[in-house]
Design a protein around this motif. Structure first.
Motif: not given
Ligand SMILES: [Zn+2]
Length: 201
Positions: A34, A93, A110, A173-174
């Motif tokens: 991101d 996110c 993120c 990104c998570s």
């Molecule tokens: Zn993310």
């Protein structure tokens, strides 16, 4: 240039001068990064996905396309792009996205990671809700949208050139979900020497 590895579920902020380049690399494949970008002289002006597709008439920017700000000015150009599939539609996110949709209750995403590394530049979490989701694949079908697995292969690289002096934030990104093909991974960056402003790893 210096290589930085952003570990899974972490973020980094760095600065670039107009004309400088940096690279975003997906080292293992199918991992989203991101990206946010701000005018360094006035961070209320920042990258805007909506004005980017207004200017470029497309939802998947790639080589030769530019990213535009909330004032309609170019801030970054895609100089080179191995992948060609990126997303302008989805917000980053965050805690409720990863909790409600990915089952990661009690975690941040993120947005929190980007807020952490940009806090020192006077940029608040409220200003972080529009990202270029590098390597993310979104699909539109009869005006319905959904997230698909990324098409990025290991080593796929996007080269950006700054169109103004800018502050850039990037998070690996998570989401432990389709968005990252099921599991989170690191993101590599090649950035100008001495440009790091903050990292949360
Ligand atoms: Zn993310």
């Amino acid at each position: 240039m210096v290589r930085e590895r952003v570990p899974e579920k972490h973020g980094i902020a760095f600065e670039v001068d107009r004309g400088e380049r940096f690279e975003v690399i997906d080292p293992k494949g199918s991992q989203v990064a991101d990206l946010v970008a701000f005018d360094r002289s006035d961070t209320t002006e920042r990258f805007s996905p909506k004005y980017t597709y207004r200017r470029e008439n497309k939802l998947r920017p790639t080589t030769g396309d530019r990213l535009y700000t909330t004032e309609g000015e170019p801030i970054l150009t895609f100089v080179d792009d191995d992948c060609g599939v990126h997303d302008l539609l989805y917000a980053p996110c965050n805690h409720w996205v990863v909790g409600d949709y990915y089952g990661q209750t009690g975690e941040g995403g993120c947005r929190e990671n980007l807020a952490e590394v940009l806090e020192g530049e006077g940029i608040s979490e409220a200003e972080i809700q529009e990202t270029l989701n590098v390597f993310m694949k979104s699909e539109i079908d009869d005006y319905e949208v959904r997230i698909a697995e990324p098409e990025s292969e290991p080593g796929d690289t996007v080269v950006f050139e700054a169109e103004m002096d800018a502050i850039v934030g990037i998070a690996a990104c998570s989401g432990e979900s389709t968005v990252n093909a099921g599991g989170t991974k690191p993101i590599d960056l090649d950035i100008p020497d001495g440009s790091v402003l903050a990292r949360n790893f």
